[in-house]
Design an enzyme around this catalytic site. Structure first.
Site, short mmCIF file in Angstrom:
data_model
loop_
_atom_site.label_atom_id
_atom_site.label_comp_id
_atom_site.label_asym_id
_atom_site.label_seq_id
_atom_site.Cartn_x
_atom_site.Cartn_y
_atom_site.Cartn_z
N LYS A 1 -14.82 -0.59 8.62
CA LYS A 1 -15.17 0.66 7.91
C LYS A 1 -14.23 0.89 6.73
O LYS A 1 -14.67 1.18 5.62
CB LYS A 1 -15.08 1.86 8.86
CG LYS A 1 -15.99 1.79 10.07
CD LYS A 1 -15.85 3.02 10.96
CE LYS A 1 -14.48 3.21 11.58
NZ LYS A 1 -14.08 2.13 12.52
N ARG B 1 -16.69 11.40 14.55
CA ARG B 1 -16.52 10.46 15.65
C ARG B 1 -17.07 11.03 16.95
O ARG B 1 -17.01 10.35 17.98
CB ARG B 1 -15.04 10.18 15.84
CG ARG B 1 -14.56 8.85 15.27
CD ARG B 1 -13.10 8.70 15.65
NE ARG B 1 -12.62 7.35 15.58
CZ ARG B 1 -12.02 6.80 14.53
NH1 ARG B 1 -11.85 7.47 13.43
NH2 ARG B 1 -11.59 5.56 14.60
N ARG C 1 -9.58 2.33 23.04
CA ARG C 1 -10.30 2.82 21.85
C ARG C 1 -11.76 2.36 21.87
O ARG C 1 -12.65 3.09 21.43
CB ARG C 1 -9.58 2.35 20.59
CG ARG C 1 -8.26 3.08 20.41
CD ARG C 1 -7.38 2.40 19.40
NE ARG C 1 -7.91 2.52 18.07
CZ ARG C 1 -7.54 1.74 17.05
NH1 ARG C 1 -6.66 0.79 17.24
NH2 ARG C 1 -8.05 1.93 15.86
P1 ADP Z 1 -9.87 2.60 12.97
O1 ADP Z 1 -9.53 2.17 11.57
O2 ADP Z 1 -9.49 1.58 13.96
O3 ADP Z 1 -11.29 3.00 13.14
P2 ADP Z 1 -8.68 5.13 12.37
O4 ADP Z 1 -7.58 4.83 11.43
O5 ADP Z 1 -9.96 5.62 11.80
O6 ADP Z 1 -8.94 3.84 13.28
O7 ADP Z 1 -8.20 6.16 13.48
C1 ADP Z 1 -7.00 5.98 14.19
C2 ADP Z 1 -6.89 7.07 15.24
O8 ADP Z 1 -6.86 8.36 14.61
C3 ADP Z 1 -8.05 7.15 16.23
O9 ADP Z 1 -7.91 6.25 17.31
C4 ADP Z 1 -7.96 8.61 16.67
O10 ADP Z 1 -6.91 8.81 17.59
C5 ADP Z 1 -7.56 9.32 15.38
N1 ADP Z 1 -8.75 9.77 14.62
C6 ADP Z 1 -9.16 9.34 13.40
N2 ADP Z 1 -10.28 9.98 13.01
C7 ADP Z 1 -10.61 10.83 14.02
C8 ADP Z 1 -11.67 11.75 14.26
N3 ADP Z 1 -12.67 11.93 13.36
N4 ADP Z 1 -11.67 12.46 15.42
C9 ADP Z 1 -10.70 12.29 16.33
N5 ADP Z 1 -9.69 11.44 16.18
C10 ADP Z 1 -9.62 10.70 15.05
P1 ADP Z 2 -11.95 -0.16 10.64
O1 ADP Z 2 -11.60 0.74 9.49
O2 ADP Z 2 -13.40 -0.11 11.00
O3 ADP Z 2 -11.06 0.04 11.83
P2 ADP Z 2 -10.81 -2.33 9.00
O4 ADP Z 2 -11.53 -2.23 7.69
O5 ADP Z 2 -9.41 -1.83 9.03
O6 ADP Z 2 -11.71 -1.66 10.17
O7 ADP Z 2 -10.87 -3.86 9.46
C1 ADP Z 2 -10.22 -4.28 10.68
C2 ADP Z 2 -9.53 -5.63 10.45
O8 ADP Z 2 -10.53 -6.65 10.30
C3 ADP Z 2 -8.67 -5.69 9.19
O9 ADP Z 2 -7.57 -6.53 9.42
C4 ADP Z 2 -9.61 -6.29 8.14
O10 ADP Z 2 -8.88 -6.98 7.13
C5 ADP Z 2 -10.47 -7.23 8.98
N1 ADP Z 2 -11.87 -7.32 8.53
C6 ADP Z 2 -12.64 -6.34 7.98
N2 ADP Z 2 -13.89 -6.78 7.70
C7 ADP Z 2 -13.91 -8.09 8.10
C8 ADP Z 2 -14.93 -9.12 8.07
N3 ADP Z 2 -16.16 -8.88 7.61
N4 ADP Z 2 -14.58 -10.34 8.57
C9 ADP Z 2 -13.33 -10.56 9.07
N5 ADP Z 2 -12.35 -9.65 9.10
C10 ADP Z 2 -12.62 -8.43 8.63
#
Ligand code: ADP
Ligand code: ADP
Ligand code: ZN
Length: 214
Positions: free
Chosen positions: A13, A88, A171
Site C-alpha cells: 500500500k 481499517r 497483524r
Molecule cells: P502497514 O504498512 O504494515 O500496513 P501501517 O504503517 O499502516 O502498517 O500501520 C502500523 C500500525 O499503526 C498498525 O499495525 C496499527 O497498530 C496502527 N495503525 C495504522 N493505521 C491505523 C488505523 N487506521 N486504525 C488503527 N490503527 C492503525
Molecule cells: P504496506 O504499506 O501495505 O504495509 P509496503 O509498501 O511497505 O506495504 O511494502 C511492504 C514491503 O514489501 C516493503 O519492503 C516493500 O519494499 C516490499 N514490496 C512492496 N511491493 C512489492 C512488490 N510488488 N513485490 C515485492 N516486494 C514489494
C-alpha cells in the site's frame, strides 16, 4: 481524485500510494506514518498509539477517526488525496463516509492490493523503513543504493519493531478480522478495484493506474 488503499500489512500500500500520489499530485496520507511521527516526537497520542502498535493491534477508532477528518479538511486535500492504512475497520469507513457526505463528496476508488498471507512474512522481514522520512525499501526487491542508508534523505534504515515475525502473525489476524470486511463495503458502493499485488512493483503500479483510467 479521492482514493483509499486496502490490503494486508506488507501488501504494498505505502509503496504504491507514494507513486500514485506523485503521479496525480495529491497528498499521500498514511495513518501509520502519522502515528510513528507522534511516537518520535513523544506526544500524548504517540504514547497511547505505541502500546497498541507494538502488540500488532489496531489503535482505537476514537484516536484515529478525528485525526484523519482533520487532515483531509486541510487545503492541500481540496483536489483529492490518497489514504494509506485508513480506514481499517468498518466504523472507521463509516466515519469517513459521514465526513465526506457532509461535504457532498465520496471516495472514487478503493484500491485493493491482493497478496496471500504466505507472501507477507518474507515481505515484512525484508522491509526497511527510513527513520528520517518514512520511505520504505526491501533488502531484496527494492534495495537502497547504499546498504542501511535512505536514498532520499541519508538517514538510517531500520527493521520496524512490529515487522518481526511474531507481531506480523498478529497483524495478519487483525487484518482478516477487522479490515478485510472493507473489501465488501467498497464493493457494494461500486468503488472497489483489485490488483494482483504479487506482481513486481512496476507492474502493480501500471495495473493501478490502468484501473483508475490514468
Ligand atoms: P502497514 O504498512 O504494515 O500496513 P501501517 O504503517 O499502516 O502498517 O500501520 C502500523 C500500525 O499503526 C498498525 O499495525 C496499527 O497498530 C496502527 N495503525 C495504522 N493505521 C491505523 C488505523 N487506521 N486504525 C488503527 N490503527 C492503525
Ligand atoms: P504496506 O504499506 O501495505 O504495509 P509496503 O509498501 O511497505 O506495504 O511494502 C511492504 C514491503 O514489501 C516493503 O519492503 C516493500 O519494499 C516490499 N514490496 C512492496 N511491493 C512489492 C512488490 N510488488 N513485490 C515485492 N516486494 C514489494
Ligand atoms: Zn529517508
Amino acid at each position: 481524485m479521492k482514493l483509499i488503499m486496502l490490503g494486508a500489512p506488507g501488501a504494498g500500500k505505502g509503496t504504491q500510494a507514494a507513486r500514485v500520489a506523485e503521479a496525480l499530485q495529491i497528498p499521500h496520507i498514511s495513518t501509520g506514518d502519522i502515528f510513528r511521527a507522534n511516537i518520535k516526537n513523544g506526544t500524548e497520542l504517540g504514547k497511547k498509539a505505541k502500546a497498541y502498535m507494538d502488540q500488532g493491534k489496531l489503535v482505537p477508532d476514537e484516536l484515529t477517526c478525528d485525526l484523519v477528518a482533520d487532515r483531509i479538511a486541510k487545503d492541500d486535500c481540496s483536489g483529492g488525496f490518497i489514504l494509506d492504512g485508513f480506514p481499517r475497520t468498518i466504523p472507521q469507513a463509516e466515519a469517513l463516509d459521514k465526513v465526506l457526505t457532509e461535504r457532498g463528496e465520496k471516495i472514487d476508488f478503493a484500491v485493493n492490493i491482493d497478496v496471500p498471507d504466505e507472501a507477507i512474512v518474507s515481505r515484512m522481514s525484508g522491509r526497511r523503513a527510513c527513520v528520517g522520512c518514512g520511505a520504505t525499501y526491501h533488502i531484496e526487491f527494492n534495495p537502497p543504493k547504499k546498504e542501511g542508508i535512505c536514498d532520499n534523505c541519508g538517514a538510517e534504515l531500520i527493521l520496524r519493531e512490529d515487522d518481526k515475525p511474531e507481531t506480523v502473525a498478529t497483524r495478519l489476524k487483525v487484518y482478516h478480522e477487522q479490515t478485510q470486511p472493507l473489501i465488501d463495503f467498497y464493493e457494494k458502493k461500486g468503488a472497489l478495484v483489485t490488483v494482483d499485488g504479487t506482481l513486481p512493483m512496476d507492474e502493480v503500479y501500471k495495473a493501478i493506474l490502468g484501473k483508475l483510467g490514468k
